[in-house]
Write a protein that holds these residues in place. Structure first.
Motif, mmCIF file in Angstrom:
data_model
loop_
_atom_site.group_PDB
_atom_site.id
_atom_site.type_symbol
_atom_site.label_atom_id
_atom_site.label_comp_id
_atom_site.label_asym_id
_atom_site.label_seq_id
_atom_site.Cartn_x
_atom_site.Cartn_y
_atom_site.Cartn_z
ATOM 1 N N TYR A 105 107.438 11.238 4.316
ATOM 2 C CA TYR A 105 106.252 10.611 4.896
ATOM 3 C C TYR A 105 105.849 9.333 4.179
ATOM 4 C CZ TYR A 105 105.740 14.727 7.760
ATOM 5 O OH TYR A 105 105.960 15.714 8.682
ATOM 6 N N ASP A 106 105.529 8.331 4.991
ATOM 7 C CA ASP A 106 105.018 7.072 4.455
ATOM 8 C C ASP A 106 103.546 7.201 4.068
ATOM 9 O OD1 ASP A 106 107.292 5.081 4.854
ATOM 10 O OD2 ASP A 106 107.135 5.971 6.847
ATOM 11 N N GLU A 107 102.781 7.950 4.872
ATOM 12 C CA GLU A 107 101.369 8.166 4.560
ATOM 13 C C GLU A 107 100.941 9.556 5.001
ATOM 14 O OE1 GLU A 107 99.367 3.689 4.568
ATOM 15 O OE2 GLU A 107 98.766 5.120 6.130
ATOM 16 N N ILE A 108 99.835 10.027 4.407
ATOM 17 C CA ILE A 108 99.164 11.252 4.832
ATOM 18 C C ILE A 108 97.771 10.858 5.298
ATOM 19 C CG2 ILE A 108 98.263 13.501 4.124
ATOM 20 C CD1 ILE A 108 100.432 13.584 1.970
ATOM 21 N N TRP A 109 97.433 11.238 6.515
ATOM 22 C CA TRP A 109 96.094 10.965 7.045
ATOM 23 C C TRP A 109 95.315 12.273 7.118
ATOM 24 C CZ3 TRP A 109 97.621 7.699 11.964
ATOM 25 C CH2 TRP A 109 98.149 6.465 11.545
ATOM 26 N N ILE A 110 94.096 12.245 6.605
ATOM 27 C CA ILE A 110 93.204 13.413 6.664
ATOM 28 C C ILE A 110 92.093 13.077 7.642
ATOM 29 C CG2 ILE A 110 91.601 14.861 5.371
ATOM 30 C CD1 ILE A 110 93.405 14.324 2.897
ATOM 31 N N TYR A 111 91.984 13.890 8.691
ATOM 32 C CA TYR A 111 91.061 13.591 9.785
ATOM 33 C C TYR A 111 89.636 14.044 9.460
ATOM 34 C CZ TYR A 111 95.508 13.033 12.274
ATOM 35 O OH TYR A 111 96.770 12.636 12.651
ATOM 36 N N GLY A 112 89.089 13.477 8.415
ATOM 37 C CA GLY A 112 87.725 13.743 7.998
ATOM 38 C C GLY A 112 87.353 12.758 6.914
ATOM 39 N N PRO A 113 86.076 12.682 6.527
ATOM 40 C CA PRO A 113 85.672 11.800 5.435
ATOM 41 C C PRO A 113 85.938 12.433 4.079
ATOM 42 C CG PRO A 113 83.751 12.825 6.440
ATOM 43 C CD PRO A 113 84.928 13.305 7.224
ATOM 44 N N LEU B 256 102.154 10.089 -3.739
ATOM 45 C CA LEU B 256 101.583 10.640 -2.505
ATOM 46 C C LEU B 256 100.072 10.456 -2.459
ATOM 47 C CD1 LEU B 256 103.653 13.910 -1.999
ATOM 48 C CD2 LEU B 256 103.490 11.997 -0.399
ATOM 49 N N LEU B 257 99.408 10.625 -3.604
ATOM 50 C CA LEU B 257 97.963 10.423 -3.639
ATOM 51 C C LEU B 257 97.605 9.000 -3.241
ATOM 52 C CD1 LEU B 257 97.016 12.365 -6.903
ATOM 53 C CD2 LEU B 257 96.362 12.970 -4.565
ATOM 54 N N SER B 258 98.426 8.035 -3.668
ATOM 55 C CA SER B 258 98.144 6.636 -3.343
ATOM 56 C C SER B 258 98.389 6.331 -1.874
ATOM 57 C CB SER B 258 99.012 5.715 -4.214
ATOM 58 O OG SER B 258 100.382 5.781 -3.823
ATOM 59 N N ARG B 259 99.104 7.228 -1.188
ATOM 60 C CA ARG B 259 99.415 7.021 0.226
ATOM 61 C C ARG B 259 98.630 7.967 1.133
ATOM 62 N NH1 ARG B 259 105.079 8.305 0.746
ATOM 63 N NH2 ARG B 259 105.371 8.774 -1.458
ATOM 64 N N THR B 260 97.565 8.554 0.593
ATOM 65 C CA THR B 260 96.726 9.474 1.362
ATOM 66 C C THR B 260 95.461 8.758 1.801
ATOM 67 O OG1 THR B 260 97.578 11.398 0.165
ATOM 68 C CG2 THR B 260 95.474 11.661 1.289
ATOM 69 N N ARG B 261 95.139 8.842 3.088
ATOM 70 C CA ARG B 261 93.988 8.140 3.656
ATOM 71 C C ARG B 261 93.041 9.125 4.351
ATOM 72 N NH1 ARG B 261 96.463 4.991 0.891
ATOM 73 N NH2 ARG B 261 97.971 3.437 1.639
ATOM 74 N N TYR B 262 91.762 8.978 4.107
ATOM 75 C CA TYR B 262 90.742 9.718 4.862
ATOM 76 C C TYR B 262 90.277 8.855 6.031
ATOM 77 C CZ TYR B 262 90.325 13.171 1.114
ATOM 78 O OH TYR B 262 90.578 14.167 0.207
ATOM 79 N N THR B 263 90.312 9.409 7.226
ATOM 80 C CA THR B 263 89.981 8.615 8.408
ATOM 81 C C THR B 263 88.541 8.795 8.880
ATOM 82 O OG1 THR B 263 90.576 10.326 10.033
ATOM 83 C CG2 THR B 263 92.361 8.909 9.203
ATOM 84 N N GLY B 264 87.885 9.888 8.516
ATOM 85 C CA GLY B 264 86.659 10.296 9.196
ATOM 86 C C GLY B 264 87.005 11.216 10.344
ATOM 87 N N LEU C 239 93.652 19.158 0.452
ATOM 88 C CA LEU C 239 94.815 19.293 -0.426
ATOM 89 C C LEU C 239 94.408 19.515 -1.881
ATOM 90 C CD1 LEU C 239 97.067 16.502 1.127
ATOM 91 C CD2 LEU C 239 97.182 18.975 1.518
ATOM 92 N N ALA C 240 93.187 19.984 -2.098
ATOM 93 C CA ALA C 240 92.692 20.177 -3.462
ATOM 94 C C ALA C 240 93.551 21.161 -4.249
ATOM 95 C CB ALA C 240 91.241 20.651 -3.421
#
Length: 395
Positions: free
Chosen positions: A155-163, A179-187, A170-171
């Motif tokens: 995976y290039d990125e991980i998107w989390i569908y929440g704020p 991977l942490l640097s490629r993880t995005r929160y979308t809302g 993933l706690a």
């Protein structure tokens, strides 16, 4: 887009929502959703969004899986699904891949296809809902499935569908710094009633009781009906939407018990739940991701009665939303007492709207997904252009 769809409607409806946002934002984009949902054909899709249906597998209450047709083995079903996924990937040859929730697919059915697509230069994203499970349970599941052996390369990125302020799904997972640097929160993913949605015949101002797909919704539906039948809510109208996966015996029982109750209507299934939520006065549900997003999007008074097994996802989400002041929560064991349920129902109709909370729900998920997609596609084009320049210089 890949949506394994072994239980309920959540994965398909989330993927469909994202697909519609993408084709609206990008005029030249076409999206194909690979889905294992047996009811995918019941949903309308925007132009340039198609679905590829694969054989259904069904998740049992203990968390195990079986073939949904009851004929072949699960291994047979997985083999057939894997072959169809590979064929679809070869035919579509996608530039961009979004996998919903299951990093390797059900029983690793996406692993070979994802590996091949990465080698062919596709950009890949793992999309995760805001809450997956309790941290210790998710850690055990991912260890058992050896997911971390592949996550970095797939995976290039991980998107989390929440704020990020709401919850970190993933706690419990020891992710690498990369991977942490490629993880995005979308809302959260907002919902809307569009021209595509048909009108409903249910009017407005009712209290909606919904259990999503309905496969595990009987306890909520039964408890809510018992509370209504106490007879102290005759000034209210109630609309029960059972869901397509409630068993026939449970469906028959609900219809029989509601017979003759003048302020109760029961609908077995309607794919246009956005409009049904939008027209409701208040919502009672289990706190699946889609129901939660719909209730927040249409700013409804909400009472959640979450399930606690086989995953704790719903109860974590419900209680976290309660902490923000957006919803009320009632434990299912308390809900089975009709007088307790009735008291919570009356309280529900007095509670503030989510928009009146100090911190309002972040519902910008779709616009952020489109922006993230644009960034990744631009990066892909730059990479391809650089490669062409290097090859030209070599010649």
């Amino acid at each position: 887009m890949y949506s394994h769809d072994t239980f309920g409607l959540g994965h398909l409806r989330r993927s469909r929502t994202i697909a519609h946002a993408l084709v609206t934002h990008f005029p030249g984009v076409e999206v194909s959703i690979i889905s294992g949902s047996p009811v995918v054909s019941a949903y309308p899709f925007e132009d340039r969004v198609e679905y590829v249906q694969i054989p259904a597998a069904r998740k049992l209450s203990d968390g195990s899986y079986v073939s949904a047709n009851g004929i072949g083995t699960l291994d047979d079903t997985i083999a057939e699904r894997e072959a169809l996924i590979s064929e679809a990937a070869d035919r579509i040859d996608p530039q961009f891949v979004i996998v919903d929730k299951e990093p390797l697919g059900l029983a690793r059915e996406m692993l070979a296809t994802l590996t091949s697509l990465k080698e062919r230069g596709a950009t890949t994203v793992l999309g995760l809902r805001d809450v997956l499970d309790a941290p210790e349970l998710l850690r055990e599941e991912w260890n058992r499935k050896h997911i971390l052996d592949h996550l970095e390369d797939l995976y290039d990125e991980i998107w989390i569908y929440g704020p990020g302020s709401f919850y970190n799904p993933l706690a419990g997972i020891d992710l690498s710094e990369s991977l942490l640097s490629r993880t995005r929160y979308t809302g959260f993913l907002p919902r809307a009633v569009t021209d595509r949605d048909h009108g409903t015949d249910y009017g407005s101002g009712y209290v909606l009781i919904t259990a999503g797909g309905g496969g595990d919704g009987y306890d909520l539906m039964s408890a809510a009906l018992a509370a209504v039948k106490l007879g102290q809510t005759n000034d209210l109208d109630f609309l029960f939407v059972l869901g397509p996966f409630m068993t026939e015996s449970q469906r028959f029982e609900m219809l029989a018990r509601a017979s003759g109750v003048e302020n109760v209507r029961i609908v077995e299934f309607d794919a246009n739940l956005e409009a049904i939520v939008a027209n409701a006065r208040a919502v009672i549900g289990m706190c699946g991701y889609n129901t939660f997003c719909e209730a927040m999007s249409f700013d409804k008074q909400v009472l959640f009665v979450p399930r606690t097994a086989p995953r704790r996802e719903q109860t974590i989400r419900a209680h976290r939303a309660e902490e923000f002041g957006w919803v009320d929560v009632l434990d299912i064991e308390y809900a089975k007492n009709p007088h307790t349920f009735l008291a919570s129902l009356k309280q529900l109709l007095r509670r503030p709207l989510p928009s009146e909370a100090v911190a309002r729900p972040d519902l910008d998920g779709l616009s952020r997904i489109c922006a993230l997609t644009e960034i990744l596609l631009d990066h892909r084009q730059e990479t391809l252009a650089s490669g062409e320049k290097l090859r030209a210089a070599g010649r």
